[in-house]
Design an enzyme around this catalytic site. Structure first.
Site, PDB file in Angstrom:
ATOM      1  N   LYS A  79      58.958  37.895  -5.699  1.00 36.88           N
ATOM      2  CA  LYS A  79      58.300  36.983  -6.092  1.00 36.88           C
ATOM      3  C   LYS A  79      59.606  35.945  -4.898  1.00 36.88           C
ATOM      4  O   LYS A  79      60.530  35.947  -5.258  1.00 36.88           O
ATOM      5  CB  LYS A  79      58.584  36.420  -7.426  1.00 36.88           C
ATOM      6  CG  LYS A  79      58.171  35.045  -7.630  1.00 36.88           C
ATOM      7  CD  LYS A  79      58.213  34.691  -9.292  1.00 36.88           C
ATOM      8  CE  LYS A  79      57.550  33.654  -9.344  1.00 36.88           C
ATOM      9  NZ  LYS A  79      58.269  33.336 -11.005  1.00 36.88           N
ATOM     10  N   SER A 154      53.919  31.600 -13.201  1.00 35.56           N
ATOM     11  CA  SER A 154      54.031  30.747 -11.727  1.00 35.56           C
ATOM     12  C   SER A 154      53.707  32.176 -11.223  1.00 35.56           C
ATOM     13  O   SER A 154      53.590  31.468  -9.820  1.00 35.56           O
ATOM     14  CB  SER A 154      55.589  30.636 -11.632  1.00 35.56           C
ATOM     15  OG  SER A 154      56.170  31.269 -12.576  1.00 35.56           O
ATOM     16  N   SER A 178      55.234  33.383 -17.289  1.00 32.67           N
ATOM     17  CA  SER A 178      54.952  33.350 -16.259  1.00 32.67           C
ATOM     18  C   SER A 178      55.026  34.705 -15.441  1.00 32.67           C
ATOM     19  O   SER A 178      54.627  34.722 -14.249  1.00 32.67           O
ATOM     20  CB  SER A 178      56.167  32.537 -14.988  1.00 32.67           C
ATOM     21  OG  SER A 178      55.977  31.303 -15.241  1.00 32.67           O
TER      22      SER A 178
END
Lengths: 485, 489
Positions: A79, A154, A178
């Site tokens: 990420k 996210s 997330s």
């Protein structure tokens, strides 16, 4: 062996034995990204030279006769919130568009020490604020199961990279769901460990008391192995827990006699009926495996979302103050004075959701409102933690839906932040309580969209959470990759 | 009304850099005067994703100050974030302590011509310093530069209660604080390097009034002189305003050194909302009893307390006690010399005063002339005690002793041996002195006749003659006795 069907455990074994080189694996996944990612946009940054140099280092290590690590040659997506030395780290924000950290996060260092190979930096909601990856400053990510839908967020890029097999392991961060929410919506496994289990050093902060790094994979065993690699005390993170790391992979045994609590509050209004059906079927499967299903109560669940948006916005308003155009990152030029430099930089550098949360957080901390919001928020947070402590007196794990619905359409909730916030209604409590949680695939809606089942455990009891997830996975074996991509 | 018609109420905030090699939350050096931005790392320049780690040494030094100033120390404490935007503060928040300062309710005891007084401390807390802005010389510059070397330096903030009522007390407080922090090796307190800084707050109220006046904070005070000048200015300004029936606004003012006046910086309404909240990157600190026990055990007496003990225990004048306790090593030397002399000298107060005179006089002079520290002084406290004992037992005179000290420094020998070898011991043999006295009386018929006719004042002259005859070696007391006897006969 077809690398698309291989697990991370398979790949590391093959690379270690010389059956395949790390470079060949890397090449395969880089090609895969080149073919598939234009449809998905799971990655913000792919640098084949970087990836191949990491793979070559693994091959060289093997050639030199040195033992290889547990993730030897495994293609890992990071990420874009994890600092990578010399490699762009944008956090999905324009304000960090050209930022290359002069340091690496501890998690990244641990993965490198385990001989993992990074295939790219994955897309995300700006500063991890969002549940759909539509808040990325660089465009949304599509759900590999239905590209007109969102992958969750996210960590949407990380989850989608696994579902589309552009990586075998992905790293995400989970502040209110997330990791688990996109894992559920993309039909893969995603785990948020106990707060403090994985060092946050080098994880761009959103809400420091809630943020936690965790792994994604197509199966529980790969997830467990990755978690063993990235866990542990770090002197650079004072909030990391000083406790030994279990061999999570070895813990994957049966669930006979295990007591599984089901919170009645998680089957209330707002839960999609198909999601509810899949979860109830899953509970039956677990019963069939010899587990005992017990109803429990988490009475403060209804306050979780409100509490979360006080705590996380307060911390975010302070954490994001440093992006001001003075020291690094994006700067709006031509401003007449420092105040204008700050405000124009931040006005142009941040997206609407980030600004909304900064304003909310600034408000709840301001003089005259602090006690009514922040102090009260912390009190309710303790009550929510107490709910779990009480429930865990009688059960070993708690199970329920990961999300209230399956993946929604792109744009559907963009104009409605509140309904977006409610996507995390079942995941937020574990962050507030600091306990571990995992989402595993538990079937599909009639429309073919994945549904996730969540298990939550006691502090530092990742072992039990992974054990029950693995047993359930073995009994069901749902596909984790869409066929026609 | 003149200023004397008002009660003056003053409080001070001191910021002291702690004596640590590294910064508060990272391992960068804290050396003063290094090249700009050469002592920085991702943590102290606030890059994304980095985390603070508490400097244990800084925490212990800060706790040391809290113990020394008799503060209440919480069992558990936290750091808090103080949020405000400024280019010398890279994170745009300062890690400080607001909700649980590491010490509350202590005091600093000062002494002025009016006596001793306890200045109450509101709190002592630990925080990180900010960097420095450099504004290029000359007009037309459209930029400023930031040096972050100082950013993250451990900073102790000591906040008094509004307990000071005149500038003497303010000066004594600043001096006492500086001496104490230096003596306890908590801070080097170099104001010229910014390692000790002050901010003041002052208000006036009619004599005896219960209600406090509106408080004005004064910043930009870079020296002790600046603090005193700014406060003197501010007291006059407020008194004049009150005389004219004007309101004093609660505000923050800056001291303008060049124009010798304070100027408005911001009003109370413009005061910043710092939005303090607990620092989530650092867990709570549980203050262990063993830390406090260790600190208490290693804590030496505070300089002022030692001064006052010297006055009580050794019956020394305030002046002597003050000089002797100015430096810890000098005070140690004094006490060791007195202890060594006790066995030989029966009157302890006299012993202390004689040793004090020697230390304040000859010893400090020799140290100064020879540019040596007292810890390297060849005349050990025991040797000085030996010298004093010789004087007190009548074996040498003060004059001889003055000559002996430089020889002791040169040779490293003890006083008795030198005096013996060089024939400097005092003559107390009455027969020998009697013989000398006869010579003196014979050589001075006129003064002898004067004395016998009632002019007793010449006695001193005759003693002086006798001492000269013996080159100072005769015991003056014996000389006086024999002389009296001979003159009266």
């Amino acid at each position: 062996m077809d690398l698309l069907c291989a697990t991370a455990v398979d790949v590391s074994r093959m690379v270690a034995s010389g059956e395949i080189s790390a470079r060949e694996v890397a090449r395969f996944f880089l090609d895969r990204i080149q073919t598939i990612d234009p449809k998905i946009h799971a990655f913000l940054h792919v640098d084949p030279d970087w990836t191949l140099s990491l793979a070559d280092a693994v091959d060289a290590k093997r050639a030199a006769g040195k033992p290889l690590g547990p993730l030897a040659g495994v293609p890992v997506a990071l990420k874009d919130i994890l600092c990578t030395k010399g490699i762009p780290t944008t956090c999905g924000s324009k304000i960090l568009e050209n930022f290359r950290p002069p340091y690496a996060s501890t998690c990244v260092e641990k993965l490198l020490a385990a001989d993992a190979v990074f295939v790219g930096k994955a897309n995300m909601d700006e500063f991890a604020m969002g549940s759909s990856t539509e808040n990325s400053a660089f465009g949304p990510t599509a759900n590999p199961w239905d590209t007109s839908r969102i992958p969750g967020g996210s960590s949407g890029g990380s989850a989608a990279s696994i579902a589309a097999r552009m990586a075998l392991v992905a790293i995400g961060s989970d502040t209110g769901g997330s990791i688990r929410q996109p894992a559920a919506l993309c039909g893969v496994v995603g785990m948020k460990p106990t707060y403090g289990r994985v060092s946050r050093y080098g994880l761009v902060a959103f809400a420091s008391s809630l943020d936690q790094i965790g792994p994604f994979a197509a199966n529980v065993r790969d997830t467990a192995r990755t978690l063993s690699v990235i866990s542990g005390r770090d002197e650079r993170d004072s909030t990391s827990i000083d406790a030994g790391v279990d061999d999570y992979e070895a813990a994957l045994t049966d669930v006979k006699g295990l007591r599984i609590g089901v919170p009645k509050e998680y089957f209330a209004e707002g839960l999609d009926s198909e999601v509810e059906s899949r979860v109830r079927e899953a509970l039956d499967v677990l019963k069939g495996l010899g587990a005992e299903i017990v109803e429990v109560t988490l009475p403060h669940t209804s306050y979780a979302v409100a509490t979360y948006y006080i705590v996380c916005t307060a911390e975010a308003s302070s954490n994001l103050a440093r992006y001001d155009g003075v020291h690094y990152g994006y700067r709006k030029t031509g401003t007449p004075d420092i105040i204008e430099l700050y405000s124009k930089t931040r006005e142009a550098g941040f997206g609407p959701e980030v600004k909304r949360r900064i304003m909310l957080g600034t408000f709840v901390l301001s003089s005259g409102f602090y006690d009514a919001y922040y102090t009260k928020g912390l009190k309710v947070r303790r009550l929510i933690k107490q709910d779990f402590d009480d429930a865990f007196k009688s059960v070993d794990v708690i199970a329920g839906p990961t999300t209230p619905t399956a993946a929604f359409r792109m744009g559907e909730k963009v104009e409605d932040p509140l309904s977006m916030y409610l996507c995390d209604i079942f995941t937020i409590s574990t962050n507030l309580a600091g306990i571990p949680g995992i989402s595993v695939p538990c079937g599909f809606t009639s429309g073919g969209l994945p549904v996730g089942l969540q298990f939550m455990g006691k502090v530092l009891d990742e072992k039990t959470v992974l054990k029950v997830a693995a047993a359930y996975e073995q009994a069901t074996n749902f596909p984790t990759m869409p066929e026609n991509l | 009304m003149p200023v004397t018609d008002y009660d003056i109420v003053i409080g001070l905030e001191a910021h002291a850099h702690l004596l640590t090699r590294t910064k508060m939350f990272c391992s960068c050096r804290t050396t003063f005067g290094a090249e700009a931005n050469s002592q920085t790392c991702p943590v102290c320049i606030g890059m994304p994703g980095v985390l603070p780690v508490i400097n244990r040494k800084a925490l212990m030094l800060a706790l040391r100050s809290a113990v020394a100033f008799k503060c209440e120390i919480p069992a558990t404490m936290r750091f808090d974030r103080k949020n405000y935007y400024y280019p010398d503060l890279p994170k745009n928040y300062q890690i400080s302590q607001n909700y649980t300062p590491l010490g509350v309710k202590g005091f600093v005891e000062i002494e002025t011509s009016k006596g001793r007084k306890k200045i109450g401390l509101d709190n002592i807390h630990l925080e990180e310093d900010a960097g420095k802005l450099l504004h290029p010389e000359g007009s037309g510059a459209v930029y400023s530069q930031v040096d972050l070397n100082r950013a993250g330096t451990p900073l102790l903030e000591i906040v008094t209660r509004p307990d000071m009522s005149d500038l003497d007390e303010v000066e004594a407080y600043m001096e006492t604080l500086r001496r104490t922090l230096e003596a306890l090796e908590i801070s080097d307190c170099k104001m010229q390097e910014g390692s000790l800084r002050f901010e003041a707050s002052v208000s006036l109220k009619p004599l005896g009034a219960a209600e406090l006046g509106n408080r004005v904070e004064v910043k930009n005070l870079n020296s002790v002189r600046a603090v005193l000048n700014a406060l003197a200015y501010e007291i006059d300004r407020q008194a004049a305003a009150l005389d004219a029936r004007e309101r004093i606004d609660r505000e923050t003012r800056l001291w303008n050194e060049e124009l010798s006046r304070t100027e408005r910086m911001r009003s109370k309404e413009e005061a910043q909302d710092y939005r303090y909240f607990p620092e989530p990157d650092l867990g709570p600190i549980v203050v262990l009893d063993e830390w406090l026990q260790e600190i208490s055990a290693s804590l030496q007496e505070l300089p002022n307390e030692r001064k006052w003990r010297f006055e009580d225990e050794y019956a020394l004048p305030s002046y002597d006690a003050g000089v002797l306790t100015q430096k810890r090593a000098i005070a140690d030397y004094f006490e060791a010399a007195v202890a060594a002399g006790r066995a030989e000298v029966s009157d302890p107060a006299r012993l202390a005063k004689v040793v004090s005179n020697w230390v304040m006089g000859q010893v400090l002079k020799e140290l100064n002339d020879r540019k040596v520290e007292i810890t390297d002084f060849p005349v050990t406290p025991e040797r000085l005690a030996g010298l004093v004992t010789l004087i007190e037992s009548g074996k040498i005179s003060n004059t001889i002793a003055q000559q002996l000290l430089p020889i002791m420094i040169e040779t490293g020998e003890d006083a008795g041996r030198i005096a013996e070898q060089r024939g400097m011991l005092q003559v107390s043999d009455t027969a020998e002195i009697e013989k000398l006295m006869d010579e003196v009386l014979a050589a001075n018929p006129k003064p002898v006749a004067d004395y016998r006719s009632g002019k007793k004042a010449v006695f001193g002259f005759l003693v002086g003659q006798a001492m000269r005859q013996t080159k100072g070696k005769a015991n003056p007391q014996v000389v006086a006795e024999i002389l009296t006897k001979k003159l009266e006969n």
